[in-house]
Design a protein around this motif. Sequence first.
Motif, PDB file in Angstrom:
ATOM      1  N   ASN A  10      -2.458   6.388   1.454  1.00  0.00           N
ATOM      2  CA  ASN A  10      -2.148   5.482   2.549  1.00  0.00           C
ATOM      3  C   ASN A  10      -1.639   6.366   3.671  1.00  0.00           C
ATOM      4  O   ASN A  10      -0.851   7.277   3.433  1.00  0.00           O
ATOM      5  N   GLN A  42     -12.250  10.932   0.649  1.00  0.00           N
ATOM      6  CA  GLN A  42     -13.607  10.840   0.118  1.00  0.00           C
ATOM      7  C   GLN A  42     -13.792  11.707  -1.125  1.00  0.00           C
ATOM      8  O   GLN A  42     -14.647  11.426  -1.959  1.00  0.00           O
ATOM      9  N   LYS A  77      -6.123   9.300  -3.439  1.00  0.00           N
ATOM     10  CA  LYS A  77      -5.723   7.927  -3.123  1.00  0.00           C
ATOM     11  C   LYS A  77      -4.555   8.023  -2.141  1.00  0.00           C
ATOM     12  O   LYS A  77      -3.476   8.465  -2.507  1.00  0.00           O
ATOM     13  N   ASP A 129     -10.928   3.748  10.150  1.00  0.00           N
ATOM     14  CA  ASP A 129     -11.623   2.476   9.908  1.00  0.00           C
ATOM     15  C   ASP A 129     -13.024   2.728   9.363  1.00  0.00           C
ATOM     16  O   ASP A 129     -13.448   2.097   8.393  1.00  0.00           O
ATOM     17  N   ALA A 130     -13.750   3.649   9.980  1.00  0.00           N
ATOM     18  CA  ALA A 130     -15.122   3.951   9.569  1.00  0.00           C
ATOM     19  C   ALA A 130     -15.171   4.479   8.139  1.00  0.00           C
ATOM     20  O   ALA A 130     -16.144   4.235   7.422  1.00  0.00           O
ATOM     21  N   ALA A 131     -14.128   5.176   7.730  1.00  0.00           N
ATOM     22  CA  ALA A 131     -14.088   5.749   6.382  1.00  0.00           C
ATOM     23  C   ALA A 131     -13.452   4.803   5.361  1.00  0.00           C
ATOM     24  O   ALA A 131     -13.427   5.110   4.170  1.00  0.00           O
ATOM     25  N   GLY A 132     -12.911   3.683   5.833  1.00  0.00           N
ATOM     26  CA  GLY A 132     -12.268   2.733   4.928  1.00  0.00           C
ATOM     27  C   GLY A 132     -10.929   3.205   4.394  1.00  0.00           C
ATOM     28  O   GLY A 132     -10.513   2.818   3.303  1.00  0.00           O
ATOM     29  N   VAL A 133     -10.228   4.033   5.166  1.00  0.00           N
ATOM     30  CA  VAL A 133      -8.925   4.556   4.752  1.00  0.00           C
ATOM     31  C   VAL A 133      -7.827   3.599   5.233  1.00  0.00           C
ATOM     32  O   VAL A 133      -7.788   3.223   6.394  1.00  0.00           O
ATOM     33  N   SER A 134      -6.932   3.247   4.330  1.00  0.00           N
ATOM     34  CA  SER A 134      -5.816   2.361   4.643  1.00  0.00           C
ATOM     35  C   SER A 134      -4.780   3.090   5.502  1.00  0.00           C
ATOM     36  O   SER A 134      -4.422   4.233   5.206  1.00  0.00           O
TER      37      SER A 134
END
Length: 154
Positions: A31, A25, A29, A75-80
């Motif tokens: 993964n 956040q 960047k 998932d909630a944070a949109g992290v791959s």
Amino acid sequence: MKLLLAIDGSRASLDAVQWVVALVQAGLKANVVLANVQEPASLYEMVVAHDPEVIDKASTDAARHILQPAQALLDAAGVSYSTTVAHGEPSHTLADILEDEGCEMVVLGRGEDALGSVAAELLALSSVPVLVVAPAVEGEGPSGQNATCSPTET
């Protein structure tokens, strides 16, 4: 950056997940490879189960269950992320996963003791930095946590 995030089901490992979410956040960047290592079956388990496939399935099911809260946070944070379930001695197996997945850093939570045996051994085995996230202080979020990052000798 590809991060190996070791999850053992403890509150400390979820603190590490929250720390990674905070880093993402803040602009990193990343993964993430979520990994859970199940230790080999005990002699008692082998005698009682009689079937190695039953033991392996139970162990894999337990690992997938342990990974669920971490997956929900990412998932909630949109992290791959991807997940890996392995069996063996935790620190050596995590070092193997680190190499196989091409991760550039390891992130794990610090337990109740000073560093933890898995973290200490992983520091010695790892060829990349190891970030050990201290337990969250009640009332503080991940940004208020302490972490120790140790680049290891290559």
